[in-house]
Design an enzyme around this catalytic site. Sequence first.
Site, PDB file in Angstrom:
ATOM      1  N   GLU A   1       0.815  -1.219   0.000  1.00  0.00           N
ATOM      2  CA  GLU A   1       0.000   0.000   0.000  1.00  0.00           C
ATOM      3  C   GLU A   1       0.840   1.255   0.000  1.00  0.00           C
ATOM      4  O   GLU A   1       0.555   2.203  -0.715  1.00  0.00           O
ATOM      5  CB  GLU A   1      -0.913   0.041   1.233  1.00  0.00           C
ATOM      6  CG  GLU A   1      -2.153  -0.808   1.154  1.00  0.00           C
ATOM      7  CD  GLU A   1      -1.833  -2.259   1.356  1.00  0.00           C
ATOM      8  OE1 GLU A   1      -0.689  -2.551   1.749  1.00  0.00           O
ATOM      9  OE2 GLU A   1      -2.709  -3.087   1.128  1.00  0.00           O
TER      10      GLU A   1
ATOM     11  N   HIS B   1     -10.425  -5.614  10.240  1.00  0.00           N
ATOM     12  CA  HIS B   1     -11.068  -5.396   8.954  1.00  0.00           C
ATOM     13  C   HIS B   1     -12.355  -4.605   9.112  1.00  0.00           C
ATOM     14  O   HIS B   1     -13.171  -4.584   8.208  1.00  0.00           O
ATOM     15  CB  HIS B   1     -11.354  -6.748   8.284  1.00  0.00           C
ATOM     16  CG  HIS B   1     -10.108  -7.440   7.853  1.00  0.00           C
ATOM     17  ND1 HIS B   1      -9.272  -8.057   8.739  1.00  0.00           N
ATOM     18  CD2 HIS B   1      -9.539  -7.573   6.636  1.00  0.00           C
ATOM     19  CE1 HIS B   1      -8.246  -8.578   8.088  1.00  0.00           C
ATOM     20  NE2 HIS B   1      -8.387  -8.289   6.814  1.00  0.00           N
TER      21      HIS B   1
END
Lengths: 388, 401
Positions: free
Chosen positions: B137, B206
């Site tokens: 990322e 998450h």
Amino acid sequence: MALSRLSLRSNRFLKPTPTLLRHVSTDTTPITIETAVPFESHLCDAPSRSVTTSSSEILTFFRDMARMRRMEIAADSLYKSKLIRGFCHLYDGQEALAVGMEAAITRKDAIITSYRDHCTFLGRGGELVDAFSELMGRKRGCSNGKGGSMHFYKKDACFYGGHGIVGAQIPLGCGLAFAQKYNKEEFVTFTLYGDGAANQGQLFEALNIAALWDLPAILVCENNHYGMGTATWRSAKSPAYFKRGDYVPGLKVDGMDALAVKQACKFAKEHALKNGPIILEMDTYRYHGHSMSDPGSTYRTRDEVSGVRQVRDPIERVRKLLLTHDIATEKELKDMEKEVRKEVDDAVAQAKESPVPEPSELFTNMYVKDCGVESFGADRKELKVTLP
Amino acid sequence: MAARIHGGAGAGAATALSTFNPKKLVAPSRTNLPAITRSKRYIVASGSDASNKSLRVRHSQKLIANAAVAVCLLSLILHELLLFEALQEGLEEEMDRDPHVCVMGEDVGHYGGSYKVTKGLADKFGDLRVLDTPICENAFTGMGIGAAMTGLRPVIEGMNMGFLLLAFNQISNNCGMLHYTSGGQFTIPVVIRGPGGVGRQLGAEHSQRLESYFQSIPGIQMVACSTPYNAKGLMKAAIRSENPVILFEHVLLYNLKEKIPDEEYICNLEEAEMVRPGEHITILTYSRMRYHVMQAAKTLVNKGYDPEVIDIRSLKPFDLYTIGNSVKKTHRVLIVEECMRTGGIGASLTAAINENFHDYLDAPVMCLSSQDVPTPYAGTLEEWTVVQPAQIVTAVEQLCQ
């Protein structure tokens, strides 16, 4: 008198007049010079040690490096007199890198570097006045005074800065290379980082993507042997930074030799356009500490610094080259240095006179004015500034 | 082509479009509420109101004669789709329109996107425009920003918003600040998007809500979509914007169905959406909580309350114009959000409302947010970390005493 000797070799010169004695030689006949130190390569063939150059180019090297050196010394004294605040990272000792790179590429190739960016900015065509104004936080500065020492940018010369966080510019550089590939331009991106940043994960992430997508990215590790206060042998298990790319070819270059740097960059550009990324490790040295707050003597001996200055100084090397090849005399070079010094002093004086930014500048350039808006604060009640 | 900017109501909540009310298509957000006396005002934020200093939209000049009639006719040509398809449509239209737009993210290309938002785009546009990145990322966000500095318009997808924490340095220091520190030389027209929020027992890592972390970054804009209508509109607006925009989607909203207009439209990035006009209390919400609020609103209406529900949509900057008008009318505010209690969007909004509209408040601003805990796995516990409709009803009753 040197010029008259030169006219024996080539009759492209005009009869020397007193004013012409001070001008850079315009002789572009190619001269071939051997680099002192051989290139070391990893997964590729090293380029030849014979560099094609010309007297005018070597004289340009000298002048540009002298200008950069003077600028950094002037910045040093300005910092000590508290006109430059914050962090100031000086590049003296590493000038050969900036000039050698410029000689090998065009202004359409992109360069992105870290916070040690004053000389790279100058090499890209930045003005001394803009540099000093930015350092002193004036409106005239290259980033309108809002960036500071670590945020020099020059968009029209494809110089993308100027970044404070170590290693963060590496993915940005690969992004620039990606854009060049996307737009199908035949240009490359030089992403400069230091030996300290070579241990950042994002370097390897970016390298992976660059190699995977065949991006025209050249990653240049400016190995000045100290990551702030930590020597390379104390911070890297494998200090052979050019080999750390693993599947990416690498080249180790003597970064204090402007001609070697030029050769390596030329080679790298050709390589990157055909075969994707390549790592260049430039073996260089900085005389100042990491920044102006660092004396630079707690982690290395003064003998080491002065030793490098005597043996490997880039400007002295070029000076020797100019003298042995009879391109200029001792006096001419001294005059050139005096001129450069005056240039820098004038620029400093001009920058000192230049005004500070207006208070309304605080809110400009936050957002781009998209659809004809007036910029409010987050609460939209008070009109903070009307954008042009 | 004259893409019309639809403010405010749009096609209403995604729950039902059975009551197709042309008046609802009129954007009341720039004028006084309710819009009944102004029903002849047209869709676009009016540029003719000279004293109105609020956001003037470029296309506002292209008013169409008999727009009210035209709107009804044109917008009757609707098609039904799911929210992720709306996002895909918006993305595809923008990629068709501008060759500089590209998408990068994990599994966006050949796989089609983990939530199918980029399905089919790789086949249509090729590998250079829809890029499958490795799992890094930090690097690919940085790459997107570097590419944006030269003029490309990347849309960076985080597979889950929580993963973008790894790219926080790039988002904060480079994305947000480069326009400012370069003195305006570089613009960063990136869109960073991804699903966030609490899903169905996805676990703590998450189920993160990053709005609160990103909201202080100067130089970026944040928007949260909640219906297929505003998802497509906001996606298109974000891509066209020269500023970096973070578009927050929600994992549980991807399968919402709604009918949206066939013709092209984009939504204002900085405008809030009036979901349900009312008189008694202003309820400010965004993203998934909008649906909890509307559910609570049904109960409240049965009990005799008349809540005004505003979907704030723009998380940075807040649309205090719409919110302010509402507060001036109802004098009571309840904020319902999914963000964490500490330092969340609700906290900032409370501060902004108190600072600006203190005189108009009859009761303290109440803020219902998620509990300050990592989201547990167990279903019942997870239900209690987020705000439920029953709590909203209780809160309204408390405020309206």
